[in-house]
Scaffold this active site. Structure first.
Site, PDB file in Angstrom:
ATOM      1  N   ASP A  65       0.854  -1.190   0.000  1.00  0.00           N
ATOM      2  CA  ASP A  65       0.000   0.000   0.000  1.00  0.00           C
ATOM      3  C   ASP A  65       0.889   1.239   0.000  1.00  0.00           C
ATOM      4  O   ASP A  65       2.100   1.148   0.200  1.00  0.00           O
ATOM      5  CB  ASP A  65      -0.987   0.004   1.174  1.00  0.00           C
ATOM      6  CG  ASP A  65      -0.345   0.191   2.538  1.00  0.00           C
ATOM      7  OD1 ASP A  65       0.869  -0.100   2.682  1.00  0.00           O
ATOM      8  OD2 ASP A  65      -1.050   0.605   3.466  1.00  0.00           O
ATOM      9  N   TYR A  67       2.909   4.745   0.825  1.00  0.00           N
ATOM     10  CA  TYR A  67       3.510   5.336   2.021  1.00  0.00           C
ATOM     11  C   TYR A  67       2.462   6.219   2.706  1.00  0.00           C
ATOM     12  O   TYR A  67       1.654   6.873   2.047  1.00  0.00           O
ATOM     13  CB  TYR A  67       4.713   6.192   1.658  1.00  0.00           C
ATOM     14  CG  TYR A  67       5.880   5.420   1.071  1.00  0.00           C
ATOM     15  CD1 TYR A  67       6.595   4.494   1.838  1.00  0.00           C
ATOM     16  CD2 TYR A  67       6.295   5.632  -0.239  1.00  0.00           C
ATOM     17  CE1 TYR A  67       7.680   3.807   1.313  1.00  0.00           C
ATOM     18  CE2 TYR A  67       7.381   4.944  -0.779  1.00  0.00           C
ATOM     19  CZ  TYR A  67       8.064   4.037   0.002  1.00  0.00           C
ATOM     20  OH  TYR A  67       9.132   3.355  -0.520  1.00  0.00           O
ATOM     21  N   PHE A  78       6.613   2.114  -4.002  1.00  0.00           N
ATOM     22  CA  PHE A  78       7.989   2.335  -3.545  1.00  0.00           C
ATOM     23  C   PHE A  78       8.521   3.728  -3.869  1.00  0.00           C
ATOM     24  O   PHE A  78       9.615   4.083  -3.448  1.00  0.00           O
ATOM     25  CB  PHE A  78       8.953   1.278  -4.117  1.00  0.00           C
ATOM     26  CG  PHE A  78       8.665  -0.114  -3.621  1.00  0.00           C
ATOM     27  CD1 PHE A  78       9.063  -0.503  -2.354  1.00  0.00           C
ATOM     28  CD2 PHE A  78       7.977  -1.018  -4.413  1.00  0.00           C
ATOM     29  CE1 PHE A  78       8.781  -1.787  -1.888  1.00  0.00           C
ATOM     30  CE2 PHE A  78       7.688  -2.296  -3.960  1.00  0.00           C
ATOM     31  CZ  PHE A  78       8.090  -2.678  -2.698  1.00  0.00           C
ATOM     32  N   HIS A 187      11.604  -8.977   1.041  1.00  0.00           N
ATOM     33  CA  HIS A 187      11.244  -7.569   0.884  1.00  0.00           C
ATOM     34  C   HIS A 187      12.456  -6.688   1.193  1.00  0.00           C
ATOM     35  O   HIS A 187      13.289  -7.044   2.034  1.00  0.00           O
ATOM     36  CB  HIS A 187      10.091  -7.232   1.836  1.00  0.00           C
ATOM     37  CG  HIS A 187       9.400  -5.946   1.540  1.00  0.00           C
ATOM     38  ND1 HIS A 187       9.888  -4.734   1.980  1.00  0.00           N
ATOM     39  CD2 HIS A 187       8.269  -5.674   0.846  1.00  0.00           C
ATOM     40  CE1 HIS A 187       9.071  -3.768   1.580  1.00  0.00           C
ATOM     41  NE2 HIS A 187       8.087  -4.316   0.875  1.00  0.00           N
TER      42      HIS A 187
END
Length: 226
Positions: A65, A67, A78, A187
């Protein structure tokens, strides 16, 4: 109300906007934006799709989702707006990019230049309340974004999927064209980056794949003056 993307996604997703879940989602979002601080700005919710038409998509980088800090989210997974400190996960992506391809990290976190080359920077949830990670994870967005991944996953023209972390990897089942490339690793967050993200060399692997299927590689450099 029908969403207007401005490219071939409009035809592909035309039926989606009429479904009850999306009508309920839209009504909820109106209230969310009215009563809370929500990111990204409403006019940037669909930027990932606006930058990358279905037919031109080369790579999918899937996030969870947006920031949720002030002025961070810009509609691309990102990625953050210029002038905002680069988040730790993106700093680690830049470190791996430098190790993989020798590309020096830029001074900002805006990944728009990747999107302009056919890299779909898609979050599974397209909005979030300020300071509340995953606050919009269960309001319907994933019905839409799962549809998007399925459409790309079965596209005749192969593409690369970059799935970082367990959540993104759970979407691999939607990639049904065996000619497409699925790259999975840990991740890039500080909590998991040493569990297989560093050293995974995804950028060079993607470019080799694109060349093998007759497509131009991605220029992963991010100029500071862009």
């Amino acid at each position: 109300m029908t969403v207007q993307i401005g490219n071939d996604w409009d035809e592909i997703l035309a039926d989606e906007w009429q479904k009850p879940y999306y009508q309920e989602l839209r009504t909820l979002l109106i209230e969310e934006y009215r009563h809370y601080r929500v990111y990204p700005p409403a006019d940037h919710i669909f930027d990932a799709l606006k930058y990358v038409p279905f037919k031109d998509c080369k790579v999918v980088i899937l996030g969870q989702d947006p920031y949720h800090g002030p002025k961070q989210a810009n509609g691309l997974s990102f990625s953050v707006q210029k002038g905002v400190p680069i988040p730790p996960s993106l700093q680690n992506i830049y470190k791996e990019l430098e190790e993989d391809l020798g590309i020096s990290p830029p001074k900002h976190g805006d990944l728009t230049v990747w999107a302009q080359q056919g890299v779909l920077l898609l979050n599974a949830s397209l909005t979030v309340r300020a300071h509340a990670a995953n606050s919009h994870a269960n309001i319907g967005w994933q019905v839409l974004t799962d549809r998007i991944i399925r459409e790309l996953g079965r596209r005749d023209k192969p593409l690369a999927f970059l799935l970082w972390g367990r959540f993104a990897q759970s979407k691999a089942r939607y990639v049904t064209n065996p000619s497409s490339l699925v790259l999975s690793s840990a991740h890039p967050s500080p909590l998991s980056v040493y569990r297989g993200f560093f050293g995974s060399r995804p950028f060079s692997k993607i470019n080799r794949f694109l060349e093998e299927v007759g497509q131009d590689p991605v220029d992963w450099r991010i100029p500071d003056d862009e």
